[in-house]
Every structure is written in C-alpha cells, then in structure tokens.
Design a protein around this motif. Structure first.
Motif, PDB file in Angstrom:
ATOM      1  N   ILE A 675       0.850  -1.195   0.000  1.00  0.00           N
ATOM      2  CA  ILE A 675       0.000   0.000   0.000  1.00  0.00           C
ATOM      3  C   ILE A 675       0.881   1.238   0.000  1.00  0.00           C
ATOM      4  O   ILE A 675       1.761   1.392   0.850  1.00  0.00           O
ATOM      5  CB  ILE A 675      -0.916   0.039   1.238  1.00  0.00           C
ATOM      6  N   VAL A 676       0.651   2.115  -0.975  1.00  0.00           N
ATOM      7  CA  VAL A 676       1.293   3.429  -0.993  1.00  0.00           C
ATOM      8  C   VAL A 676       0.260   4.441  -0.538  1.00  0.00           C
ATOM      9  O   VAL A 676      -0.868   4.458  -1.063  1.00  0.00           O
ATOM     10  CB  VAL A 676       1.794   3.781  -2.411  1.00  0.00           C
ATOM     11  N   ALA A 677       0.601   5.260   0.446  1.00  0.00           N
ATOM     12  CA  ALA A 677      -0.401   6.201   0.954  1.00  0.00           C
ATOM     13  C   ALA A 677       0.256   7.418   1.580  1.00  0.00           C
ATOM     14  O   ALA A 677       1.378   7.348   2.081  1.00  0.00           O
ATOM     15  CB  ALA A 677      -1.299   5.509   1.974  1.00  0.00           C
ATOM     16  N   HIS A 678      -0.469   8.533   1.522  1.00  0.00           N
ATOM     17  CA  HIS A 678      -0.104   9.725   2.284  1.00  0.00           C
ATOM     18  C   HIS A 678      -0.817   9.705   3.634  1.00  0.00           C
ATOM     19  O   HIS A 678      -0.265  10.083   4.644  1.00  0.00           O
ATOM     20  CB  HIS A 678      -0.516  10.996   1.518  1.00  0.00           C
ATOM     21  N   ARG A 679      -2.086   9.277   3.577  1.00  0.00           N
ATOM     22  CA  ARG A 679      -2.885   9.265   4.796  1.00  0.00           C
ATOM     23  C   ARG A 679      -2.476   8.085   5.664  1.00  0.00           C
ATOM     24  O   ARG A 679      -2.651   6.923   5.285  1.00  0.00           O
ATOM     25  CB  ARG A 679      -4.369   9.196   4.429  1.00  0.00           C
ATOM     26  N   LEU A 680      -1.917   8.374   6.809  1.00  0.00           N
ATOM     27  CA  LEU A 680      -1.339   7.336   7.651  1.00  0.00           C
ATOM     28  C   LEU A 680      -2.391   6.461   8.314  1.00  0.00           C
ATOM     29  O   LEU A 680      -2.098   5.362   8.773  1.00  0.00           O
ATOM     30  CB  LEU A 680      -0.427   7.974   8.706  1.00  0.00           C
ATOM     31  N   SER A 681      -3.651   6.936   8.320  1.00  0.00           N
ATOM     32  CA  SER A 681      -4.727   6.126   8.907  1.00  0.00           C
ATOM     33  C   SER A 681      -4.928   4.837   8.121  1.00  0.00           C
ATOM     34  O   SER A 681      -5.429   3.853   8.667  1.00  0.00           O
ATOM     35  CB  SER A 681      -6.025   6.928   8.938  1.00  0.00           C
ATOM     36  N   THR A 682      -4.549   4.841   6.826  1.00  0.00           N
ATOM     37  CA  THR A 682      -4.731   3.646   5.990  1.00  0.00           C
ATOM     38  C   THR A 682      -3.586   2.655   6.140  1.00  0.00           C
ATOM     39  O   THR A 682      -3.685   1.536   5.660  1.00  0.00           O
ATOM     40  CB  THR A 682      -4.862   4.047   4.496  1.00  0.00           C
ATOM     41  N   VAL A 683      -2.492   3.032   6.781  1.00  0.00           N
ATOM     42  CA  VAL A 683      -1.320   2.150   6.839  1.00  0.00           C
ATOM     43  C   VAL A 683      -0.935   1.767   8.269  1.00  0.00           C
ATOM     44  O   VAL A 683      -0.011   0.988   8.473  1.00  0.00           O
ATOM     45  CB  VAL A 683      -0.098   2.810   6.144  1.00  0.00           C
ATOM     46  N   SER A 684      -1.633   2.296   9.249  1.00  0.00           N
ATOM     47  CA  SER A 684      -1.205   2.078  10.644  1.00  0.00           C
ATOM     48  C   SER A 684      -1.251   0.609  11.050  1.00  0.00           C
ATOM     49  O   SER A 684      -0.517   0.183  11.945  1.00  0.00           O
ATOM     50  CB  SER A 684      -2.062   2.918  11.604  1.00  0.00           C
ATOM     51  N   ASN A 685      -2.108  -0.195  10.392  1.00  0.00           N
ATOM     52  CA  ASN A 685      -2.208  -1.620  10.727  1.00  0.00           C
ATOM     53  C   ASN A 685      -1.297  -2.502   9.883  1.00  0.00           C
ATOM     54  O   ASN A 685      -1.382  -3.730   9.980  1.00  0.00           O
ATOM     55  CB  ASN A 685      -3.653  -2.092  10.573  1.00  0.00           C
ATOM     56  N   ALA A 686      -0.455  -1.916   9.060  1.00  0.00           N
ATOM     57  CA  ALA A 686       0.434  -2.696   8.184  1.00  0.00           C
ATOM     58  C   ALA A 686       1.464  -3.464   9.012  1.00  0.00           C
ATOM     59  O   ALA A 686       1.870  -3.031  10.093  1.00  0.00           O
ATOM     60  CB  ALA A 686       1.143  -1.770   7.203  1.00  0.00           C
ATOM     61  N   ASP A 687       1.884  -4.619   8.489  1.00  0.00           N
ATOM     62  CA  ASP A 687       2.898  -5.427   9.179  1.00  0.00           C
ATOM     63  C   ASP A 687       4.265  -4.759   9.144  1.00  0.00           C
ATOM     64  O   ASP A 687       5.090  -4.958  10.031  1.00  0.00           O
ATOM     65  CB  ASP A 687       2.981  -6.812   8.521  1.00  0.00           C
ATOM     66  N   ASN A 688       4.510  -3.995   8.079  1.00  0.00           N
ATOM     67  CA  ASN A 688       5.789  -3.283   7.971  1.00  0.00           C
ATOM     68  C   ASN A 688       5.548  -1.969   7.227  1.00  0.00           C
ATOM     69  O   ASN A 688       4.844  -1.941   6.214  1.00  0.00           O
ATOM     70  CB  ASN A 688       6.817  -4.138   7.222  1.00  0.00           C
ATOM     71  N   ILE A 689       6.087  -0.887   7.755  1.00  0.00           N
ATOM     72  CA  ILE A 689       5.936   0.427   7.116  1.00  0.00           C
ATOM     73  C   ILE A 689       7.314   0.893   6.665  1.00  0.00           C
ATOM     74  O   ILE A 689       8.265   0.906   7.462  1.00  0.00           O
ATOM     75  CB  ILE A 689       5.308   1.452   8.086  1.00  0.00           C
ATOM     76  N   ILE A 690       7.401   1.270   5.382  1.00  0.00           N
ATOM     77  CA  ILE A 690       8.655   1.742   4.787  1.00  0.00           C
ATOM     78  C   ILE A 690       8.541   3.247   4.598  1.00  0.00           C
ATOM     79  O   ILE A 690       7.593   3.723   3.962  1.00  0.00           O
ATOM     80  CB  ILE A 690       8.910   1.088   3.404  1.00  0.00           C
ATOM     81  N   LEU A 691       9.480   3.988   5.120  1.00  0.00           N
ATOM     82  CA  LEU A 691       9.482   5.440   4.926  1.00  0.00           C
ATOM     83  C   LEU A 691      10.556   5.800   3.906  1.00  0.00           C
ATOM     84  O   LEU A 691      11.743   5.541   4.113  1.00  0.00           O
ATOM     85  CB  LEU A 691       9.754   6.163   6.242  1.00  0.00           C
ATOM     86  N   LEU A 692      10.107   6.356   2.770  1.00  0.00           N
ATOM     87  CA  LEU A 692      11.028   6.769   1.705  1.00  0.00           C
ATOM     88  C   LEU A 692      11.268   8.272   1.784  1.00  0.00           C
ATOM     89  O   LEU A 692      10.345   9.040   2.061  1.00  0.00           O
ATOM     90  CB  LEU A 692      10.442   6.437   0.329  1.00  0.00           C
ATOM     91  N   ASP A 693      12.499   8.658   1.489  1.00  0.00           N
ATOM     92  CA  ASP A 693      12.829  10.080   1.393  1.00  0.00           C
ATOM     93  C   ASP A 693      13.882  10.253   0.317  1.00  0.00           C
ATOM     94  O   ASP A 693      14.975   9.673   0.402  1.00  0.00           O
ATOM     95  CB  ASP A 693      13.342  10.608   2.738  1.00  0.00           C
ATOM     96  N   LYS A 694      13.537  11.005  -0.747  1.00  0.00           N
ATOM     97  CA  LYS A 694      14.447  11.255  -1.865  1.00  0.00           C
ATOM     98  C   LYS A 694      15.012   9.952  -2.435  1.00  0.00           C
ATOM     99  O   LYS A 694      16.207   9.837  -2.739  1.00  0.00           O
ATOM    100  CB  LYS A 694      15.589  12.187  -1.439  1.00  0.00           C
TER     101      LYS A 694
END
Length: 725
Positions: A675-694
């Motif tokens: 899941i790619v998202a800006h709204r963090l409410s849609t990803v808070s239950n994810a098993d793993n969250i990847i934060l990309l920057d540049k």
C-alpha cells in the motif's frame, strides 16, 4: 556525394534522427529505436546532453559549444545545431556563404547567412548559437551495422493473398471489361465505313444494338467489381488495423510514456492509404496496364505514326508528374506532423474541457487550436498550389497530344491512309489509352503515399515486444511468493535526471501487508510501478522467491496482481463490465463480493439500471470517491495473490474509508499487499511500514515501533494528526 538523409517519424525524434544521419555519414547504420533508447527520449523529446551521451556510447567524441556564425567555418562538420529553440538539425557543409542543413523534419535545405543566423541564434539569443561537435573514435568503427526487420511489401501483399479467390474473381471481371471495351472501336468504325457509306440503316441498327448490349455488360461488370472491391478493401483495412493494434498491445507500458496520443491515432488513420493502395490502386492499375497493352497494339495496327506520337507525349506526361513526387513527399511528412498535433489538440480539448472552463482559458486554448488549423491550411494551400502546377503542365501536354493526333488522323484520311471510320476509332482508342496513363500515374503517387505509411508502420513493427518470443519465460510463480528488492536504482528517461530510487533493499514477505509512505516525490509510486513491471530497473533486481521477476511472463505476473492506481481508468462501459474487466460472462458471486468489499452497493442501488448503468466518458459521471471504490471492486473481483494500492482511498470520506479498510483487512488475509499512501490512517495496521525520502529508505518497522523512535515517521504522524509534543 550527397549527405545521407532520414526523416523523423514522430515529433520528438529530431535528436536521434540527426545522430542516425551523422552515423550513416561516417559509415555505420543504427536503428532509430536504438538511438532513441540511448538518448533517453521522453514525451518532451531529448536534450543536447542526451544526444551527447548517446553519441559517446556509440563511439563519438562530443563537445557542446556556443559559437558565433563565423566560427562554424572552422568547426568539424557535420555537427548538430539547436534550432529555433525547439528542434535539432545538422549543418553538414558551408560553401560560398551558403549553409547546407539536413533538417529531419523538412529535408535537405540550403540557407543564406541571414536565414541561417535567424534560425540558429534564436535558440540561444545574442550572437552565439549552440552546437554539438562530433568526431568518430576508433571505437565507432568497431560497431557493427544494425539491420532492422523491416515490414516489406511482401508482408502487406499477404493481406491480399488471404482473399486470393475473390481477387481472382475481380481480375476475371476486369479482363471481361477490357475485352468488352476492345470491341467498341471496331463497331464504331463499321458504323461509319459500312453503315453510312452503304446507306444501310438496318446494319446501323444491329451495330447500335450490339453496342447497347456491350454497355449493359460493362455496367454490370463494373457493378459486381465495385461490390467485390468493397468486400476486399474493408477486410484488408480491418486486418491491417487489427495487426497494428495487436503489435501496440504487445509493446511495453513504457512505450506509451514517450508517444504522443496524436502520433498513434494518426498512424491508425494512415493505414487507410496502404489499404487504398493495395485494394484500389494496385488492382485498378493491373486492369489499366492490360488495357494499355491491348489498345496500344490496336493503335499501332491502325497507324504507326500516331502510336509513336502518343507514346512520346505519354512519356513526357509521366516525366512531368514524377518531377513533383519529391515535393509531394516532403509535404506529406510535414502534414503528418501537423495532423498528429491536431489529433492531440482535439483529444486534449475534449478531455480537458472541465479544467479549461474552471481556469477561464477557453480563448487561449481555442487560439492554440486555431494556430494548428492555420498551419494545416498553409499545408493545404501548398498542396493545392503543387497540384495546380502539376495539373496545368499535365493538361497542356495531354491536350497538345490530342490536337496533334487529331491533325495526323485528319491528314491520314485526306491522304487516303485511313478511312473516316478508322479515324473515329483512333480517337476512341486514344481516349481509352489516356485513362490507363492517368491511372498509372495515380498508382505511382499512391505507391509513394503507401510507402511513407509503410515506413511509419515499420517504425512500430520494428520495436521489441514486451515479451519477445525468442526468450523462455516462466509461466508459473514459485512456491515462495515473497518479494525481494536488491540494490534497486531507477531514474526516468532524460539525460541528467537524478535517480528517483537509489540503492533500495527491501523484503516484502508473502501474506503480509507492507506500506510505503513518504513525502511527494520520494519515489513511492515509482517503486510500485517497478514491482508491476511498468519499467525495468537500471540497476539491481526484484525477485519472487528465488526467481528473478525479469524471467516471469508479464501476463503470468499481472494475472496475479490486483491494482488500484491513482490514475486508474474507467471504461465507457456498464458498472458490471468495469468491475469484471476481461470477463465476458462475469461471475455473479465474485461480483457481489467485490461490491460489498468496496462498499459501493448503495450507489449502484440508487441508479435506475443498477449494474447495467453505463459510466465513463460516454456514460454517467461519477465522483472521485465512487471512481476509487469502482477500482477497488475491480481489484477485489480479480481475486489476486498480490494487491498493489496507490493512494487507493485518498478521495474517500472518513466513514467510507473506515468501512472499506475494515472490509479489505479481511480480504487481505493470506495475500501479499503493498500500500502506498499519504494518509497514515490507511497504513497504521500494516505489518511493515517503509518510509522513503528522496529515493532512499530511511526508516522501517511497525506503526508503534516507528512512532516510538520519534524520527521522520513520527513527524509525519504528528503533522497529520496534530499531536502535541
């Protein structure tokens, strides 16, 4: 020796085409598609840096410089010039203060110093222009010539061979028509020489009756021939367009990133010229040549002198017409470019009408369209002028021939060498011979038009398929369906572009939900597109289990992928067919389940035709939220192993988003989800969250782990939820 010249097939191809010409000048052939890829062409075309990089990859030394016009006399030619602020041309010779230009858009031209300076210096401003100097290195001469698999006439003739029985019937009809016409001059002669001279009215009645029967026969043959020709031409046209569409659909998705809509549409319209040539000009010319041969023999039989005059004047007539072919070809190419822009402009006007009206730019957009119409009118004027010069000279030659033959025939009658009836027959024969000559010239012009269309067709057919047949593809996925991304680097085509993703290493476990978050432009959507194989990475690889994704069949991979993209497309179809895309007979149980998960039942129930309601460009308008729910339903209906969501719920209200995310949570069980998202409410239950920057991964973990770190992810959450310190 003249400079080798190639025409640019599309608006954005001037840079690669210039490089192709210079390579040919130095003795090496490169396919345009190879140079396009090396130049890293995109929808904006190429930059001078892109051409320079491509030139060095094939063995040239390159130097980009700013020069004054006088400095060019000392420069190594040929060189590439930045022209009129938006184009590239080649300067290949300077002689007697004349500048010899190879323009991939308009041909070989010679300009005086003033014309040259006006076009070149306008690109840079001031007294200096931009040039790319090129000289071959030994490495260039080590390159092997590239030989393309061109679409030849034999490829097109197979369309006719498919209908060979009908073609034989048509040729048989043409032959019968020719024989019927052949009898007419002899009947005409007999009316004058026998009927009139012997004052035998009954004989004249019989001959007129015979001629009436011949006319009825010829009309009947022409009637049947027209129906047969319509049958062949319609089927051939459909076959050519179908094969073109099949080829288009085999090309990689990245191809459509660099092609203007107008170029593709204009190519499809262009196929009509090939069909017209194959089924109209070619078959009619066979008939005409048959007539020409038969009536020439008959004319020589009547009077050899008249035959020689006819042959000489016809040769002169043909030479005059051929003289204009080169100029017609140039106009054809230019009109293709303008017609292509016109197609794109119309599509943009229709699709963008909402934005045009919201921004009050109706007048500006209309002026842009009118500017293109003015250019089209300009080409039509040039084309008309060319046709008038051509037609005027042709008419003069033709009518002069007819006058001379009339004089020679009359003289022969007075001298007793011809009967009066024979003179009338000769006039008829000359009239019948003029038509085949004109048809033959029409055939030459049709051949030229079809050849240009064939070149454009060839340019598409030469491109490599997304799934080349010469490679062995895996048509099953491995047991382990986890995704592994190793050292992945990717940048979009265009010289000087920075990598969008840089050295990405990532594990996406099977049956788990992985979320990718980050600021706009951080590379989230690009990473998703690489997983979906829109593009190939420049470095690194993606694996499914232990198997490289590059070896898995595209169809096999995509069959297991359910996708909701930001710019997902809604077809002008019923709701049912929009959800069950690709199913002629949708599965009702799967359809009900997809509608339930996407929480779209209430919307469907509110419509009079329910699932049969037509939506899309030609149907009912739907909101962005309804559109997104339709796309979610489409992905769920597919029942895939992998799910890829790109901002799939950003247009939904909080209530709908909560319901759909709860429904999806159940559906995600046992599936691999990204899941790619800006709204963090849609990803808070994810098993793993990847934060990309540049383009780089700077943090990863669960929602609780990352918020506890109080790093970049925490700042994103804080900004969205307005948490206190």
């Amino acid at each position: 020796m003249s400079f080798p010249y190639y025409k640019q097939p599309d608006q954005m191809d001037c840079g690669p085409t210039c490089l192709r010409m210079i390579s040919k000048h130095y003795g090496r052939n490169f396919k345009l598609q190879t140079l396009r890829q090396l130049c890293e062409i995109n929808k904006e075309g190429v930059s001078l840096l892109g051409i320079s990089d491509a030139a060095e990859k094939i063995g040239f030394r390159s130097l980009g410089v700013k020069l004054e016009t006088t400095d060019l006399k000392e420069a190594e030619l040929p060189c590439i010039l930045h022209w009129q602020q938006n184009h590239f041309v080649i300067l290949y010779k300077i002689k007697n203060n004349k500048f010899f230009i190879a323009d991939p858009g308009s041909g070989l031209v010679v300009l005086n110093a003033e014309e040259f300076s006006r076009a070149w210096l306008s690109a840079a401003g001031g007294t200096q222009g931009i040039a790319l100097l090129l000289s071959p290195t030994p490495q260039f001469y080590e390159q092997e010539d590239e030989k393309g698999h061109e679409v030849r006439w034999s490829f097109l003739l197979r369309y006719l061979i498919t209908y060979r029985k009908v073609v034989i019937q048509l040729l048989f009809g043409l032959g019968i028509g020719s024989l019927l016409q052949l009898i007419t001059p002899f009947l005409t002669q007999s009316i004058v020489d026998v009927g009139i001279n012997t004052r035998n009215l009954n004989f004249i009645y019989i001959i007129l009756f015979a001629q009436t029967a011949l006319i009825i026969g010829r009309v009947s043959v022409d009637f049947i021939r027209s129906w047969i020709l319509l049958h062949i031409s319609t089927r051939v046209n459909i076959s050519i367009l179908t094969d073109f569409l099949i080829k288009l659909m085999k090309l990689p998705i990245s191809f459509f990133d660099t092609k203007m809509t107008g170029d593709i549409m204009q190519r499809m319209n262009d196929q009509k010229k090939i069909e017209s040539f194959l089924t109209g000009s070619t078959l009619s010319t066979i008939f005409s040549l048959f007539n020409l041969l038969i009536f020439s023999v008959v004319l020589a039989y009547y009077n050899a002198t008249i035959f020689v005059v006819f042959a000489a004047s016809s040769s002169l007539y043909t030479a005059w017409i051929v003289l204009f072919l080169k100029r017609r070809r140039e106009l054809n190419y230019k009109s293709f470019d303008v017609a292509s822009k016109n197609q794109s402009s119309i599509v943009q006007l229709i699709n963008g009408m909402q934005e045009i009206k919201l921004n009050n730019c109706e007048q500006q957009k209309r002026w842009e369209w009118e500017h293109i119409q003015a250019r089209l009118f300009k080409f039509n004027v040039k084309s008309l002028a060319l046709s008038q010069y051509q037609q005027g000279g042709a008419t003069f030659i033709n009518e002069g021939k007819n006058l001379l033959i009339t004089f020679l025939s009359a003289e022969a009658v007075i001298n007793g060498d011809l009967t009066l009836g024979a003179m009338v027959a000769v006039q008829y024969i000359v009239g019948q011979l003029s038509s085949p000559i004109e048809q033959l010239l029409g055939f030459i012009q049709g051949f030229q038009d079809a050849k240009i269309s064939l070149e454009r067709l060839n340019e598409i057919h030469q491109m490599t398929d997304e799934e080349p047949l010469d490679k062995e593809w895996n048509h099953t996925l491995p047991q382990n369906k986890s995704l592994t991304i190793s050292n992945l680097t990717f940048r979009y085509p265009g010289a000087g572009n920075e990598p969008v993703l840089d050295e990405i290493n990532l594990q996406i476990p099977e049956g788990k939900t992985t979320a990718i978050v980050g600021m706009s432009g951080s590379g989230k959507t690009t990473l998703l597109k690489l997983l979906l194989r829109f593009y190939e990475p420049q470095k690194g690889e993606i694996k499914v289990g232990e198997q490289s994704i590059a070896n898995i069949s595209f169809k096999t991979w995509r069959a297991q992928c359910g996708v909701v993209m930001q710019d997902g497309f809604i077809f002008s179809e019923s709701i049912e067919r929009n959800i069950a895309v690709g199913d002629d007979y949708p599965d009702k149980a799967k359809l009900r389940h997809a509608i339930k998960v996407a929480n779209i039942q209430d919307f469907i129930d509110s419509l009079p035709l329910g699932l049969n309601t037509k939506i899309g460009a030609e149907g009912n308008g739907i909101s962005q939220g309804q559109r997104q729910r339709m796309l979610i339903a489409r992905a769920v209906y597919k029942n895939p192993q992998y799910l890829f969501f790109d901002e799939a719920t950003n247009a939904l209200d909080a209530n709908n988003e909560r319901i759909i995310m709860n429904n999806l949570g159940e559906f995600f069980t046992g599936r691999t989800v990204v899941i790619v998202a800006h709204r963090l409410s849609t990803v808070s239950n994810a098993d793993n969250i990847i934060l990309l920057d540049k383009g780089r991964i700077i943090e990863q973990g669960t929602h609780f782990e990352l918020t506890a770190l109080k790093g970049s992810y925490y700042q994103l959450v804080k900004n969205q939820l307005e948490l206190g310190t």
